[in-house]
Structures are given as C-alpha cells and as structure tokens.
Write a protein that holds these residues in place. Structure first.
Motif, short mmCIF file in Angstrom:
data_model
loop_
_atom_site.label_atom_id
_atom_site.label_comp_id
_atom_site.label_asym_id
_atom_site.label_seq_id
_atom_site.Cartn_x
_atom_site.Cartn_y
_atom_site.Cartn_z
N GLU A 280 0.83 -1.20 0.00
CA GLU A 280 0.00 0.00 0.00
C GLU A 280 0.87 1.26 0.00
OE1 GLU A 280 -2.95 2.68 -0.17
OE2 GLU A 280 -3.07 0.52 -0.55
N SER A 281 2.00 1.22 0.68
CA SER A 281 2.92 2.35 0.69
C SER A 281 3.44 2.64 -0.71
CB SER A 281 4.08 2.07 1.64
OG SER A 281 5.03 3.13 1.62
N ILE A 282 3.75 1.59 -1.46
CA ILE A 282 4.21 1.76 -2.85
C ILE A 282 3.12 2.40 -3.70
CG2 ILE A 282 4.88 0.51 -4.95
CD1 ILE A 282 6.37 -1.46 -3.20
N ARG A 283 1.87 1.94 -3.52
CA ARG A 283 0.76 2.51 -4.31
C ARG A 283 0.55 3.98 -3.96
NH1 ARG A 283 -1.30 -2.86 -3.72
NH2 ARG A 283 -2.27 -2.37 -1.72
N ARG A 284 0.68 4.33 -2.68
CA ARG A 284 0.55 5.74 -2.30
C ARG A 284 1.68 6.56 -2.92
NH1 ARG A 284 -0.40 3.67 2.92
NH2 ARG A 284 1.68 4.36 3.59
N GLY A 285 2.87 6.00 -2.91
CA GLY A 285 4.00 6.69 -3.52
C GLY A 285 3.79 6.91 -5.01
N GLU A 286 3.21 5.89 -5.69
CA GLU A 286 2.94 6.04 -7.13
C GLU A 286 1.94 7.15 -7.38
OE1 GLU A 286 1.47 3.32 -10.94
OE2 GLU A 286 0.91 2.77 -8.89
N ARG A 287 0.90 7.21 -6.56
CA ARG A 287 -0.11 8.26 -6.74
C ARG A 287 0.50 9.64 -6.53
NH1 ARG A 287 -3.41 4.36 -4.04
NH2 ARG A 287 -3.11 5.40 -2.02
N LEU A 288 1.33 9.77 -5.51
CA LEU A 288 1.99 11.05 -5.26
C LEU A 288 2.92 11.43 -6.39
CD1 LEU A 288 2.83 10.66 -1.45
CD2 LEU A 288 1.29 12.37 -2.44
N PHE A 289 3.64 10.45 -6.91
CA PHE A 289 4.63 10.70 -7.96
C PHE A 289 3.96 11.11 -9.27
CE2 PHE A 289 7.59 9.79 -11.32
CZ PHE A 289 8.84 10.05 -10.78
N THR A 290 2.83 10.47 -9.62
CA THR A 290 2.23 10.67 -10.95
C THR A 290 1.18 11.77 -10.99
OG1 THR A 290 0.61 8.90 -10.47
CG2 THR A 290 2.64 8.28 -11.63
N ASP A 291 0.82 12.34 -9.86
CA ASP A 291 -0.17 13.41 -9.84
C ASP A 291 0.53 14.75 -10.05
OD1 ASP A 291 -2.19 15.21 -9.49
OD2 ASP A 291 -2.72 14.58 -7.45
N PRO A 292 0.40 15.37 -11.25
CA PRO A 292 1.13 16.62 -11.51
C PRO A 292 0.67 17.80 -10.66
CG PRO A 292 -0.45 16.19 -13.26
CD PRO A 292 -0.45 14.97 -12.38
N LYS A 293 -0.53 17.70 -10.09
CA LYS A 293 -1.04 18.79 -9.28
C LYS A 293 -1.06 18.44 -7.79
CE LYS A 293 -3.93 20.68 -12.99
NZ LYS A 293 -5.29 21.10 -13.38
N GLY A 294 -0.47 17.32 -7.45
CA GLY A 294 -0.46 16.89 -6.06
C GLY A 294 0.60 17.60 -5.24
N PRO A 295 0.72 17.26 -3.97
CA PRO A 295 1.70 17.93 -3.10
C PRO A 295 3.14 17.67 -3.48
CG PRO A 295 0.70 16.04 -2.00
CD PRO A 295 -0.06 16.25 -3.26
N ALA A 296 3.40 16.54 -4.16
CA ALA A 296 4.77 16.24 -4.58
C ALA A 296 5.00 16.69 -6.02
CB ALA A 296 5.07 14.75 -4.43
#
Length: 304
Positions: A280-296
C-alpha cells in the motif's frame, strides 16, 4: 582525449576559469564593496507565464536571457523592465536604496520579524563581504544568478529574487521560502550534479552570515520584482512607491517567518517487504509521484 560529462562542464569549467584566468578574483580576494556602489536595477525579462509545452532541447550555454526572451515565441508571457520610464526607474532605485541600503552597507528596516530572522546590519555586512568573495561570480551581486560564471553553468545558479527555493523542508504559507536550516544545509553539503559546491570548510558562523545575506537578497529582489510588475502594468502610482515597498517587504518577512515555523516533520515508518502495508505504501507513492497537481508533483520534472 578526456571526455567531460555535462555535470563536469557545469561545475568544473567555471571553477577552472575562475582560478586560472581571473586568478580567483571572485573567490577569495577583494571582499569589500566600494562605498558608492549601488545595487543595479533589474533589466532582465520578468516571466509571467511559461509556454504550454516544455522546450524540445536545452538552450545554448551562455544564452540565459536570450533563452528567456525566446519564451514569447513559444507562447510564454514576459514583462520588460526596459519599458519603465527613466524617471520612474530613478525613483524606484532611490526607494530600494533607502529601504535596503547599498552592497557595502546592506540593511533591512528594524522590526520584530527582522530581529527574529537575525537580519541585523552587522551580520548582513559580513555576509555581503563573504558573498562577494565566495558566491557573486555565480549568483551575481543582486542574487540574480547572472554572475560572470552563472550563464555558463548548467543548471543555472539560483535566482534569489524570485523568492522561490527548490531544496526546502517547509510547507503551508511559506510560498517556497526555505528555513534557515535549509539554507545552511545547502551551504554545508553543496548540491550534487550542479556547480554549487560545499562550503563546509568555512566556519559555521560565516555560513550563518551567508545564509542571512541570501535571505536579504531574496527580500530585496522580491520587493523590486513586485514593484516592477505593478509599474509595468500601470497599477502603481510612482508617488506610492515607498508605502507599497514597505507593504511588500512586510508580506515577504511574514513568509520567511512562517518558514521557520512550517518545517515538515518526517514520520518514517518501515514495513516488511511483501507485507500489505508495504504494498500500500508503494501505491501511495505512485499516486503522489504521478499526480502533476499533487503535493509532490514529481512527474512534472521526472517525466521519464
């Protein structure tokens, strides 16, 4: 024949040029600014909006400002400081000098926040002398990233006048301002892959003076930037320069104050490889990485 990588070209060559051709005049000699020297007003274009698409290739080395001017042809939007009438430029220069002093005697108007940030005149004066001998050849006198070596290095040195810094540990209302610890960390460790070296050989007190002076240059540059935007867009009466400058400065000081109180606290939790929590941590990391408008927003730079 020895091949030089791009990173070597971006860091070693400016240092080689500085030491061999200039006798390192910008790296340790002549730290005193002339008493009558003023900070020059900005002349380079102000980027208001970037083009919709990234460039197909890097701009040629040494063409920093030329590359910025070419942004318009690709759909970007610029403001030209050269369009400001000479009389207004003179008034702007006088306002900034009265507010921030000269390179030989930099200052920030006394206030509780300025005191909290340790932006006292004595520290800023020492910081200015250190900056001239250690940093100016890349970052420029005003912190614009356009020193004698700046346009020839890649990545280009940080332009402090924007009030935006990359390597920060702050969040919230800080608007890209680093904490003092962030600046000191960069000074101590340098930035791998860039021309920014480690200054760990300097005494800790000298690094602290440099960090304060970088804060000062950012404050001065941001006030100048915002005033120029208002003037060019005809949203500011020249008679209101002084009062508007003080308002912008106060706002910027609040951002820097907030940075010291908005440091992100890390919460590292280790999960066994293969566990449900690990996946689940990996999936959260993927979402953060691939969201261009996210916090990361990682993918905005790391497309591939």
């Amino acid at each position: 024949m020895i091949r030089l990588s791009r990173n070597v070209l971006g860091s070693a060559l400016p240092a080689f040029f500085c030491f061999t051709l200039l006798g390192c005049s910008g790296c340790g000699q002549g730290s005193e600014y002339q008493q009558d020297l003023l900070y020059p007003l900005r002349t380079d274009p102000i980027v208001i909006a970037l083009p919709p698409n990234p460039p197909e290739k890097l701009e040629p080395t040494g063409e920093l400002d030329e590359g910025i001017l070419r942004l318009e042809a690709r759909g970007g939007k610029l403001l030209k400081p050269e369009s400001i009438p000479e009389a207004t430029r003179t008034a702007l220069s006088q306002t900034l000098t009265k507010l921030f002093g000269k390179p030989s005697a930099p200052q920030v108007p006394e206030s509780e926040i300025a005191q909290e940030l340790e932006l006292d005149q004595e520290s800023l004066k020492v910081g200015a002398q250190l900056f001239r001998s250690k940093c100016q050849h890349c970052h420029g006198m005003t912190g614009d990233g356009r020193g004698t070596s700046g346009p020839w290095t890649y990545p280009h040195p940080r332009d402090y006048r924007q009030g935006v810094f990359k390597f920060i540990s702050t969040q919230g209302t800080t608007a890209g301002r680093p904490s003092r610890a962030d600046l000191l960390r960069t000074l101590e460790n340098g930035l791998s892959g860039t021309a920014m070296p480690s200054f760990a050989m300097l005494p800790e007190e000298q690094r602290a003076h440099l960090a304060r002076y970088v804060t000062f240059l950012s404050l001065r540059g941001k006030v100048e930037l915002e005033l120029m935007k208002l003037i060019i867009n005809e949203e500011l009466n020249p008679e209101s320069l002084t009062s508007e400058a003080h308002e912008i400065l106060q706002r910027e000081l609040l951002h820097w104050q907030a940075a010291e109180k908005g440091i992100i606290k890390s919460n590292v939790v280790e999960h066994p490889v293969g566990s449900k929590e690990f996946d689940e941590s990996i999936r959260r990391g993927e979402r953060l990485f691939t969201d261009p408008k996210g916090p990361a927003g990682c993918i905005a730079c790391h497309i591939n």
